[in-house]
Design a protein around this motif. Structure first.
Motif, PDB file in Angstrom:
ATOM      1  N   ASP B 109     -19.065  34.759  10.412  1.00  0.00           N
ATOM      2  CA  ASP B 109     -19.566  33.465   9.939  1.00  0.00           C
ATOM      3  C   ASP B 109     -19.780  33.450   8.432  1.00  0.00           C
ATOM      4  O   ASP B 109     -20.207  32.438   7.878  1.00  0.00           O
ATOM      5  CB  ASP B 109     -20.878  33.146  10.666  1.00  0.00           C
ATOM      6  CG  ASP B 109     -21.897  34.288  10.531  1.00  0.00           C
ATOM      7  OD1 ASP B 109     -21.537  35.318   9.922  1.00  0.00           O
ATOM      8  OD2 ASP B 109     -23.012  34.147  11.031  1.00  0.00           O
ATOM      9  N   GLY B 110     -19.492  34.564   7.757  1.00  0.00           N
ATOM     10  CA  GLY B 110     -19.646  34.609   6.303  1.00  0.00           C
ATOM     11  C   GLY B 110     -21.022  35.041   5.856  1.00  0.00           C
ATOM     12  O   GLY B 110     -21.252  35.274   4.675  1.00  0.00           O
ATOM     13  N   GLU B 111     -21.950  35.141   6.762  1.00  0.00           N
ATOM     14  CA  GLU B 111     -23.323  35.529   6.412  1.00  0.00           C
ATOM     15  C   GLU B 111     -23.462  37.056   6.438  1.00  0.00           C
ATOM     16  O   GLU B 111     -22.741  37.746   7.166  1.00  0.00           O
ATOM     17  CB  GLU B 111     -24.292  34.912   7.410  1.00  0.00           C
ATOM     18  CG  GLU B 111     -24.172  33.425   7.498  1.00  0.00           C
ATOM     19  CD  GLU B 111     -25.451  32.733   7.108  1.00  0.00           C
ATOM     20  OE1 GLU B 111     -26.489  33.393   7.151  1.00  0.00           O
ATOM     21  OE2 GLU B 111     -25.385  31.549   6.764  1.00  0.00           O
TER      22      GLU B 111
END
Lengths: 231, 150
Positions: B109-111
């Protein structure tokens, strides 16, 4: 190397049978039986068709531990003698989830020759000396010295082979300098002056290189320029 | 991944080592050890950022062999020295294999997520003399019928 009697229980029944039939037996438990003729021969051990089984890690681990705990160096050597190992416990083997005999592999640079470049050069030099004479060996050195300097091949100004001063040496010819793989590739292409040598090198490479890795180009065996200019 | 705990990642490491010259006259050689992650894609593995030099292993000069010491004893001590240096270079890997390393890694999710990364030596790439040294295998012996494999 022959297995000691106490270590025979670790090897399979077929292995025991083979070891009784043949005098010499490698410590990595590779059978000396030729894949073609079915007979035991040391020549077949250089055959890429012979499947080589790595050492059993549990057996060698126990032997290395016993060797490490031995009181004397002689006792330590005796513990690992049958396995063809040195007396120290490898640092790589102390890593968890690591079997050094399975996970140590040749790098891509040595995939073609299996890291045996120098052995091939020694075999080629001894072949020249034993098949022909010292003059042919000297001629090969002079031919190499006559080749121009190359960026990746800087050893041409030095002789490749020299005679071994030690009269007890198993081979009369020894290498006079170290070579790199890039140099070796060009060396092979420059050595193809004699049909006998050409045939011999092709034979040796076929014996040593696994079939899946055999990608030696045909251009490798072509002579660059006329060989007459070096005679 | 199903064999490990949640938020635990096994990082396969490739170790490579080969003797190389360190000066112009090819008289001084060292054995650098490089490490790289095996999960880096193949085209990027040869990039500078994808590998790290763990350290150098020094080879003793044979001309400095003490008088009275046999060649076999000198070679045995050289092997022991090589093994001791390898032991030092691989010490952090052994420690992190037991404990793992807490790392902030980007998820799908890019986190950033905190994960425990456990390094593991997936493959060790050596050529013939170094492979014999790191495995403790004898290179050759009298009446040797073949080039011994691992």
């Amino acid at each position: 190397m022959r297995f000691a009697s106490r270590d025979r229980k670790f090897v399979s029944r077929e292995t025991q049978k083979c070891s009784r039939e043949h005098k010499y037996w490698c410590s990595c438990e590779t059978c000396t039986r030729c894949a073609v003729t079915g007979k035991h021969t040391p020549v077949a051990m250089l055959d890429y068709r012979v499947l080589r089984r790595p050492r059993d890690w549990h057996t060698t681990y126990a032997a290395l531990r016993r060797s490490e705990l031995a009181d004397t160096l002689k006792a330590a050597k005796a513990e690992v003698q049958a396995h063809g190992l040195k007396t120290y416990f490898p640092a790589l083997a102390k890593l968890e989830l690591t079997n050094p005999y399975l996970q140590v592999r040749y790098d891509t640079l040595h995939a073609c020759d299996g890291g045996m470049t120098m052995r091939l050069l020694i075999m080629m030099g001894n072949h020249l000396k034993l098949t022909f004479n010292e003059a042919k060996l000297d001629l090969a050195n002079r031919r190499l010295a006559a080749i121009g300097r190359h960026d990746d091949f800087t050893h041409f100004n030095k002789p490749l082979w020299s005679l071994d001063d030690d009269k007890k040496a198993a081979r009369p010819v020894k290498p006079a300098c170290n070579w790199r793989c890039t140099e070796y590739e060009q060396l092979v292409s420059q050595m193809m002056y004699e049909f006998h040598v050409k045939h011999f090198v092709f034979h040796v490479i076929c014996r040593h290189v696994p079939k899946c890795l055999f990608h030696v180009k045909h251009s490798l065996f072509h002579v660059k320029g006329s060989p007459d200019c070096f005679t | 991944m199903r064999h490990v705990q949640p938020n635990v990642i096994i990082a396969p490491v490739i170790l490579t080592q080969d003797e190389t010259t360190q000066d112009g006259s090819n008289r001084r050689t060292l054995k650098p050890m490089y490490a790289q992650f095996a999960n880096v894609r193949m085209p990027h593995r040869n990039q500078t950022w994808a590998r790290v030099c763990v350290g150098y292993i020094r080879t003793p000069n044979k001309n400095q062999k003490p008088k009275g010491m046999s060649k076999a004893e000198f070679a045995r001590l050289n092997r022991a020295l090589f093994n001791a240096q390898m032991d030092v270079l691989l010490a952090p890997l052994r420690v992190y294999q037991r404990t793992g390393v807490l790392m902030q890694l980007p998820g799908r999710d890019g986190e950033l997520h905190t994960s425990v990364v456990v390094p593991c030596a997936a493959m060790c790439s050596y050529d013939q003399p170094e492979a014999d040294l790191v495995t403790g295998k004898k290179g050759a012996y009298k009446m040797m019928p073949m080039m011994c494999s691992m």
